[in-house]
Design an enzyme around this catalytic site. Structure first.
Site, PDB file in Angstrom:
ATOM      1  N   LYS B  99     -92.907  25.123  18.224  1.00  0.00           N
ATOM      2  CA  LYS B  99     -92.615  23.693  18.162  1.00  0.00           C
ATOM      3  C   LYS B  99     -93.716  22.867  18.807  1.00  0.00           C
ATOM      4  O   LYS B  99     -94.235  23.233  19.861  1.00  0.00           O
ATOM      5  CB  LYS B  99     -91.299  23.406  18.886  1.00  0.00           C
ATOM      6  CG  LYS B  99     -90.050  23.811  18.118  1.00  0.00           C
ATOM      7  CD  LYS B  99     -88.813  23.332  18.858  1.00  0.00           C
ATOM      8  CE  LYS B  99     -87.550  24.041  18.453  1.00  0.00           C
ATOM      9  NZ  LYS B  99     -87.038  23.701  17.135  1.00  0.00           N
ATOM     10  N   GLY B 171     -78.580  22.936  20.250  1.00  0.00           N
ATOM     11  CA  GLY B 171     -78.078  23.292  21.566  1.00  0.00           C
ATOM     12  C   GLY B 171     -76.662  22.845  21.849  1.00  0.00           C
ATOM     13  O   GLY B 171     -76.203  22.911  22.980  1.00  0.00           O
ATOM     14  N   GLY B 253     -80.662  28.345  16.609  1.00  0.00           N
ATOM     15  CA  GLY B 253     -81.338  28.117  17.882  1.00  0.00           C
ATOM     16  C   GLY B 253     -80.681  28.897  18.982  1.00  0.00           C
ATOM     17  O   GLY B 253     -80.893  30.097  19.148  1.00  0.00           O
ATOM     18  N   SER B 254     -79.813  28.202  19.722  1.00  0.00           N
ATOM     19  CA  SER B 254     -79.181  28.827  20.870  1.00  0.00           C
ATOM     20  C   SER B 254     -78.047  29.754  20.448  1.00  0.00           C
ATOM     21  O   SER B 254     -77.577  30.552  21.252  1.00  0.00           O
ATOM     22  CB  SER B 254     -78.642  27.729  21.784  1.00  0.00           C
ATOM     23  OG  SER B 254     -79.524  26.626  21.772  1.00  0.00           O
TER      24      SER B 254
END
Lengths: 249, 311
Positions: B99, B171, B253-254
């Protein structure tokens, strides 16, 4: 009859779209039993480790090996080439399962990471002879593999000359560099062995459908293959999932 | 239909021809096309990257902190340490993404120099420029950018983005925003498809997108580049939902490494994306995955909306 396209991951939609442009139906194959409904198979580009994992989860390898051993026409592009090779180098830690059958050694990710991906005009005498058109083909190489060695039964359909300034993957082991020190200038990128066709590049990403029609012909010549009759009602050819743009010259 | 499928990049102004020659748009989009039907997982070290590869991820996103931690710890989130990205690159053979902050073209140059395969110009990091995005035509590596609606997607594509993802709230473990964004894009495309050609000029003005790309989208009936889902995907069912809504693949992602059993959950999400339209397989892979990541309710005003950080 339709052409099967292994639809675990990668550019299977693009292959089906290319077949559709030829008037041939492509069938998505995700499970072992679905292989019985087709007589030829395309293994698309994608991440070969991902595809191998998914094939393993659903126990596809025995069925795929049987398919190849029975001599049914199979075409692998990029990741599909790795799948078909008897031996692959440059694999992830722990290696990955292959289908095998194609007597050659493939180096995964031969050209390097994405920044070394490229497109090139390659000379395709065999394709031009059977399918007509230009003597060259616009080939897109995406983190592509290359064929380092081929067995005696393998027919080379295309190779690419590496300019000396072209940076070759620095991860190449010293061993394989020695192997090629004399022949590194030419790298094989398309081969045929019996009913197996394999390309390191992606004909499914460009508008030129000669490789697809070459494979469809291989499949129909195999006697059991896909009928190339575009006459079938347009019903199954209608666009189901929308296609991405296809790059033209 | 011949010719209509070409993504046209004009060789003038801010769009440099040199970069386009070295790395044509077809090659940039090509990698994204190879990722279709796959899962891209956030990882913070080489060990996690290997777990992701073993689970069947088609690429990994190298990060210092996963979005859930960025949210919890606050402060300014920047590009990861290049050393960490290099380590992750060495650990796996699948593509590695990283990123860069929105508008921070030097971070992108650094990422290009260390040879990452894809750059995510991401709103999850603190933006460096609140007005301009990176001119992505200047780079040989491809970019992925987020969008909430069709106009935003086409603006990013015109800036040179070769892949689009939704801007779901990273997130949070809450998929509602990602669903909203993909529904908005698909809905706008359906409206566009039924529109008279004469009305497209005004529509392009309304959504603040370049006319040629709007027209191309109308002809194709979809975005002209690969479209992934991202933000809030925490379960195999979430991933399959995004696929059934029309996405080409999923970023997680998470969701994987903040859950109780990353190995099994990662694998289950990968299988769910391949078999997204087969409820029996989905049921099978959803069983016994352990605890999912904690979820954050977005009705809470204190939760920052990352998606609103750029237009």
């Amino acid at each position: 009859m339709a052409v099967g396209v292994l639809a675990l991951q990668g550019s299977f939609n693009e292959h089906i779209a290319a077949l559709r442009r030829l008037g041939v139906k492509g069938v998505e194959i995700r499970k072992p039993e679905q292989l019985q409904s087709v007589t030829s198979l395309i293994i698309p580009g994608g991440e070969s480790t991902t595809m191998a994992k998914l094939a393993e989860y659903h126990n596809l390898f025995p069925a795929l090996r049987e398919f190849v051993t029975m001599g049914k026409p199979v075409w692998g592009t990029c990741a599909g080439l790795i799948f078909l090779a008897n031996k692959a180098t440059g694999q992830k830690t722990g290696g990955q399962e292959l289908i095998g059958g194609l007597d050659c050694t493939v180096h995964r990710n031969f050209f390097g990471s994405q920044i070394q991906s490229f497109e090139a005009e390659i000379s395709v005498p065999e394709i031009a002879a059977t399918e007509g058109g230009l003597p060259t083909f616009r080939a897109i190489f995406i983190r592509a593999p290359a064929i380092l060695e081929v067995g005696p039964e393998v027919e080379v359909l295309a190779d690419i000359s590496l300019a000396s300034d072209k940076k070759v993957n620095s991860d190449l082991t010293s061993e394989s560099q020695e192997d090629n020190s004399g022949s590194l200038k030419k790298v094989i990128v398309a081969v045929k062995q019996g009913n197996m066709l394999a390309t390191a590049f992606h004909p499914e990403l460009t508008a030129d459908t000669r490789w697809h029609s070459y494979f469809v012909k291989m499949a129909s010549e195999a006697g059991i293959g896909a009928s190339n009759s575009a006459s079938t009602s347009g019903e199954h050819l209608e666009q189901q999932k929308k296609d991405l743009p296809v790059f033209q010259q | 239909m011949a010719g209509s499928g070409v993504v046209t990049v004009y060789g003038n102004g801010a769009i440099t021809e040199a970069a386009a020659k070295q790395s044509p748009f077809s090659v940039k989009v090509g990698l994204a096309q190879m990722l279709r039907g796959g899962v891209i997982m956030d990882v913070v070290n080489a060990e996690q990257a290997r777990i992701a590869e073993e689970a069947g991820a088609c690429a990994v996103m190298a990060l210092e902190r996963v979005p859930a931690d960025i949210r919890a710890q606050g402060g300014v989130a920047r590009m990861s340490d290049p050393q960490l990205i290099k380590e992750i690159k060495q650990a796996v053979t699948i593509p590695v993404m990283a990123k860069a902050r929105i508008g921070h073209f030097v971070e992108a140059q650094i990422l290009e120099a260390i040879g990452v395969d894809y750059v995510d110009e991401s709103e999850v990091l603190t933006p460096a420029d609140d007005v301009n995005h990176i001119n992505k035509h200047n780079f040989r590596i491809p970019f992925v950018c987020g969008c909430r609606n069709l106009g935003e997607a086409l603006r990013r594509i015109r800036e040179g983005s070769a892949m689009i993802r939704t801007k779901g709230e990273a997130g949070t473990g809450n998929v509602i925003e990602a669903v909203r964004h993909v529904r908005s894009v698909m809905g706008d495309i359906r409206v566009l498809r039924n529109m008279d050609d004469d009305e497209v000029f005004t529509f392009a003005k309304k959504i603040a997108a370049p006319y040629d790309l709007v027209m191309q989208t109308k002809q194709l009936g979809r975005l002209p580049v690969v479209h992934f889902a991202a933000g809030g995907v925490a379960t195999p069912a979430d991933a399959a939902l995004m696929m059934q809504l029309g996405c080409d693949g999923v970023f997680v992602g998470s969701g994987v490494f903040k859950s109780g059993d990353p190995v099994r959950r990662g694998r289950a999400i990968v299988q769910a994306v391949t078999h997204y339209s087969d409820p029996e397989v989905l049921a099978e892979v959803s069983c016994g995955l352990g605890e999912a990541m904690v979820g954050i309710n977005l009705n809470d005003d204190k939760v920052e909306r990352y998606a609103n950080r750029s237009e």
